[in-house]
Design an enzyme around this catalytic site. Structure first.
Site, PDB file in Angstrom:
ATOM      1  N   LEU A   1      -7.917  -0.744   0.327  1.00  0.00           N
ATOM      2  CA  LEU A   1      -8.824   0.408   0.463  1.00  0.00           C
ATOM      3  C   LEU A   1      -8.821   1.121  -0.737  1.00  0.00           C
ATOM      4  O   LEU A   1      -9.969   1.651  -1.068  1.00  0.00           O
ATOM      5  CB  LEU A   1      -8.117   1.403   1.567  1.00  0.00           C
ATOM      6  CG  LEU A   1      -8.603   2.878   1.979  1.00  0.00           C
ATOM      7  CD1 LEU A   1      -9.642   2.311   3.190  1.00  0.00           C
ATOM      8  CD2 LEU A   1      -7.801   3.747   2.259  1.00  0.00           C
ATOM      9  N   ARG A   2      -7.737   1.119  -1.661  1.00  0.00           N
ATOM     10  CA  ARG A   2      -7.915   1.661  -3.161  1.00  0.00           C
ATOM     11  C   ARG A   2      -7.954   0.732  -4.362  1.00  0.00           C
ATOM     12  O   ARG A   2      -7.596   0.924  -5.173  1.00  0.00           O
ATOM     13  CB  ARG A   2      -6.479   2.294  -3.186  1.00  0.00           C
ATOM     14  CG  ARG A   2      -6.195   3.516  -2.506  1.00  0.00           C
ATOM     15  CD  ARG A   2      -4.905   4.264  -2.560  1.00  0.00           C
ATOM     16  NE  ARG A   2      -4.613   5.117  -1.467  1.00  0.00           N
ATOM     17  CZ  ARG A   2      -4.996   6.458  -1.354  1.00  0.00           C
ATOM     18  NH1 ARG A   2      -5.622   6.863  -2.493  1.00  0.00           N
ATOM     19  NH2 ARG A   2      -4.687   7.269  -0.438  1.00  0.00           N
TER      20      ARG A   2
ATOM     21  N   SER B   1      -4.889  -5.591   4.682  1.00  0.00           N
ATOM     22  CA  SER B   1      -4.933  -4.187   4.702  1.00  0.00           C
ATOM     23  C   SER B   1      -6.480  -3.892   5.205  1.00  0.00           C
ATOM     24  O   SER B   1      -7.067  -4.489   6.162  1.00  0.00           O
ATOM     25  CB  SER B   1      -4.789  -3.342   3.519  1.00  0.00           C
ATOM     26  OG  SER B   1      -4.133  -2.225   3.776  1.00  0.00           O
TER      27      SER B   1
ATOM     28  N   ASN C   1      -8.041  -3.349  15.431  1.00  0.00           N
ATOM     29  CA  ASN C   1      -8.751  -2.754  16.351  1.00  0.00           C
ATOM     30  C   ASN C   1      -9.042  -1.450  16.085  1.00  0.00           C
ATOM     31  O   ASN C   1      -8.527  -0.456  16.410  1.00  0.00           O
ATOM     32  CB  ASN C   1      -7.382  -2.566  17.604  1.00  0.00           C
ATOM     33  CG  ASN C   1      -7.900  -2.270  18.833  1.00  0.00           C
ATOM     34  OD1 ASN C   1      -9.332  -1.919  19.029  1.00  0.00           O
ATOM     35  ND2 ASN C   1      -7.119  -2.032  19.897  1.00  0.00           N
TER      36      ASN C   1
ATOM     37  N   GLU D   1       2.958  -0.691   7.951  1.00  0.00           N
ATOM     38  CA  GLU D   1       3.054  -1.858   8.549  1.00  0.00           C
ATOM     39  C   GLU D   1       3.226  -2.038  10.001  1.00  0.00           C
ATOM     40  O   GLU D   1       2.566  -3.074  10.762  1.00  0.00           O
ATOM     41  CB  GLU D   1       4.251  -2.854   7.608  1.00  0.00           C
ATOM     42  CG  GLU D   1       4.162  -4.170   7.842  1.00  0.00           C
ATOM     43  CD  GLU D   1       2.901  -4.924   7.384  1.00  0.00           C
ATOM     44  OE1 GLU D   1       2.755  -6.178   7.913  1.00  0.00           O
ATOM     45  OE2 GLU D   1       2.352  -4.248   6.748  1.00  0.00           O
TER      46      GLU D   1
ATOM     47  N   LEU E   1       2.294  -0.205  12.291  1.00  0.00           N
ATOM     48  CA  LEU E   1       0.974   0.032  12.865  1.00  0.00           C
ATOM     49  C   LEU E   1       0.062  -0.911  12.567  1.00  0.00           C
ATOM     50  O   LEU E   1      -0.685  -1.367  13.411  1.00  0.00           O
ATOM     51  CB  LEU E   1       0.488   1.296  12.311  1.00  0.00           C
ATOM     52  CG  LEU E   1       1.085   2.638  12.714  1.00  0.00           C
ATOM     53  CD1 LEU E   1       0.686   3.762  11.865  1.00  0.00           C
ATOM     54  CD2 LEU E   1       1.294   2.968  14.334  1.00  0.00           C
TER      55      LEU E   1
ATOM     56  N   HIS F   1       4.489  -2.825   4.224  1.00  0.00           N
ATOM     57  CA  HIS F   1       3.044  -2.873   3.748  1.00  0.00           C
ATOM     58  C   HIS F   1       3.305  -2.761   2.131  1.00  0.00           C
ATOM     59  O   HIS F   1       2.965  -1.880   1.635  1.00  0.00           O
ATOM     60  CB  HIS F   1       2.499  -1.673   4.286  1.00  0.00           C
ATOM     61  CG  HIS F   1       0.901  -1.897   4.473  1.00  0.00           C
ATOM     62  ND1 HIS F   1       0.342  -2.743   5.480  1.00  0.00           N
ATOM     63  CD2 HIS F   1      -0.178  -1.409   3.844  1.00  0.00           C
ATOM     64  CE1 HIS F   1      -0.900  -2.740   5.208  1.00  0.00           C
ATOM     65  NE2 HIS F   1      -1.103  -1.815   4.248  1.00  0.00           N
ATOM     66  N   SER F   2       3.286  -3.974   1.503  1.00  0.00           N
ATOM     67  CA  SER F   2       3.217  -3.956  -0.007  1.00  0.00           C
ATOM     68  C   SER F   2       2.815  -5.437  -0.318  1.00  0.00           C
ATOM     69  O   SER F   2       2.897  -6.575   0.348  1.00  0.00           O
ATOM     70  CB  SER F   2       4.724  -3.766  -0.620  1.00  0.00           C
ATOM     71  OG  SER F   2       5.710  -4.545   0.132  1.00  0.00           O
ATOM     72  N   TRP F   3       2.421  -5.673  -1.588  1.00  0.00           N
ATOM     73  CA  TRP F   3       1.674  -6.823  -2.220  1.00  0.00           C
ATOM     74  C   TRP F   3       2.698  -7.986  -2.272  1.00  0.00           C
ATOM     75  O   TRP F   3       2.300  -9.101  -2.127  1.00  0.00           O
ATOM     76  CB  TRP F   3       1.238  -6.367  -3.530  1.00  0.00           C
ATOM     77  CG  TRP F   3       0.021  -5.634  -3.541  1.00  0.00           C
ATOM     78  CD1 TRP F   3      -0.303  -4.242  -3.841  1.00  0.00           C
ATOM     79  CD2 TRP F   3      -1.432  -6.209  -3.466  1.00  0.00           C
ATOM     80  NE1 TRP F   3      -1.601  -4.003  -3.583  1.00  0.00           N
ATOM     81  CE2 TRP F   3      -2.243  -5.109  -3.346  1.00  0.00           C
ATOM     82  CE3 TRP F   3      -1.719  -7.512  -3.079  1.00  0.00           C
ATOM     83  CZ2 TRP F   3      -3.773  -5.426  -3.161  1.00  0.00           C
ATOM     84  CZ3 TRP F   3      -2.865  -7.920  -2.670  1.00  0.00           C
ATOM     85  CH2 TRP F   3      -3.964  -6.767  -2.821  1.00  0.00           C
TER      86      TRP F   3
END
Length: 341
Positions: free
Chosen positions: A96-97, A179, A207, A288, A290, A319-321
């Site tokens: 997203l960023r 993501s 979803n 993550e 979610l 939720h990370s690289w």
């Protein structure tokens, strides 16, 4: 998992700046995702002026930056050419960023090292913040955008046409996204199966028509560049529904897929050592978890349609690289198999 070289961490300030907080998600969301930064040493780059013809400026296996003409204006694309000059390619999409200077797969992971001995060209487009890699209905009117995003057109026509001049196949491709770009990777493979022979989604919001997701996406996109969600597509419109893997799931029949999301429980790369780091880690946990909800929903949907996929649901991971780096390594053999390399 086979050994993957670990790369240096970056400062906490950079990580916090690159990640959006869980407080944006309190509007009630389905699975959504924004990449958290964990930048690593940037490889030496061969800067290339805009190229008008198929002229390799680096040898096979080398790294190069190209400026590719498009309806959006010139788009920078970072490439690592196939080891032996073969035509297969893996498109690695950003989050997203997404930054305007480099694709995060280049600076935040060891993706290039993972494929450096394979006869596959890595294609890493730069830019596309909040774009969802879609063709928008209009320019965003909340941030003064001067052009309309046409990322699907770019990835499926303009870019492959340009790369064909360098010997990259228009049809022997795979695509991977994390993501925001997770659903985009599946969408590209679903609607362009002659181009993409494999699709991978890591921690993607799969979803988009789930309750709360349109509202959550509005908040997300405003926070990442002040983009107007309605300029992307009106909720529940045909354009919006076409972006949702849960809706276009039948189109994925016959597409080899690798799909993953973790539980959000802290794992080996989560070692907060300050109050700010604790908040940062909590955000990554929440996001993550979610993503896991939406990914499980798509798994159930595909199962009901008797459409197979390879799934990975680690018991720990946020939720990370660094976790996406590991998932790319796990997906790698399936990608190479689909590309017959």
């Amino acid at each position: 998992m086979p050994f993957v070289p670990r790369l240096p961490r970056v400062s906490r300030r950079h990580r916090i700046r690159s990640r959006w907080g869980a407080r944006l998600l309190t509007v009630g969301v389905g699975a959504l995702a924004i990449p958290a930064a964990s930048a690593v040493a940037t490889p030496e780059i061969v800067l290339a002026a805009p190229i008008s013809g198929p002229v390799h400026r680096t040898p096979a296996g080398g790294f190069e930056e190209l400026m590719v003409p498009s309806s959006m204006g010139p788009v920078k694309v970072q490439v690592q050419w196939a080891k032996n000059g073969g035509g297969a390619a893996l498109y690695l999409l950003d989050g997203l960023r997404a930054r305007d200077d480099q694709n995060a797969w280049v600076i935040n992971t060891n993706a290039m090292q993972q494929f450096e001995n394979d006869d596959v060209t890595l294609v890493m487009p730069v830019g596309g913040q909040s774009s969802w890699y879609a063709d928008w209905v209009s320019p965003s009117n909340t941030n003064g955008q001067k052009f309309t995003y046409r990322w699907e057109t770019f990835l499926t026509k303009e870019l492959p046409d340009f790369l064909a001049g360098y010997g990259v196949s228009r049809t022997d491709n795979a695509v991977a996204g994390l993501s925001m770009s997770g659903p985009a990777a599946l969408r590209l493979a679903a609607f362009y199966p002659k181009q993409f022979k494999h699709a991978s989604s890591f921690s993607g919001p799969l979803n988009l028509t789930a309750p709360g997701m349109p509202e959550a996406m509005r908040v997300m996109m405003l926070s990442a560049g002040q983009f107007n969600r309605d300029s992307l597509a009106p909720p529940w419109s045909p354009t919006w529904l076409r972006m949702d893997p849960f809706v276009f799931a039948p189109q994925l029949r016959g597409v080899p897929m690798y799909i993953s999301a973790a539980t959000g429980l802290p794992g080996e790369y989560d070692r907060p050592n300050s109050a700010g780091a604790v908040v940062d880690t909590f955000d990554a946990m929440w996001i993550e978890s979610l993503a896991m909800v939406g990914t499980r929903a798509l798994q159930a949907r595909l199962s009901s349609l008797n459409i197979p996929a390879v799934y990975d649901f680690p018991v720990a991971g946020t939720h990370s690289w660094k976790y996406w780096e590991g998932e790319l390594w796990k997906a790698r053999p399936y990608i190479l198999s689909a590309l017959n390399t």
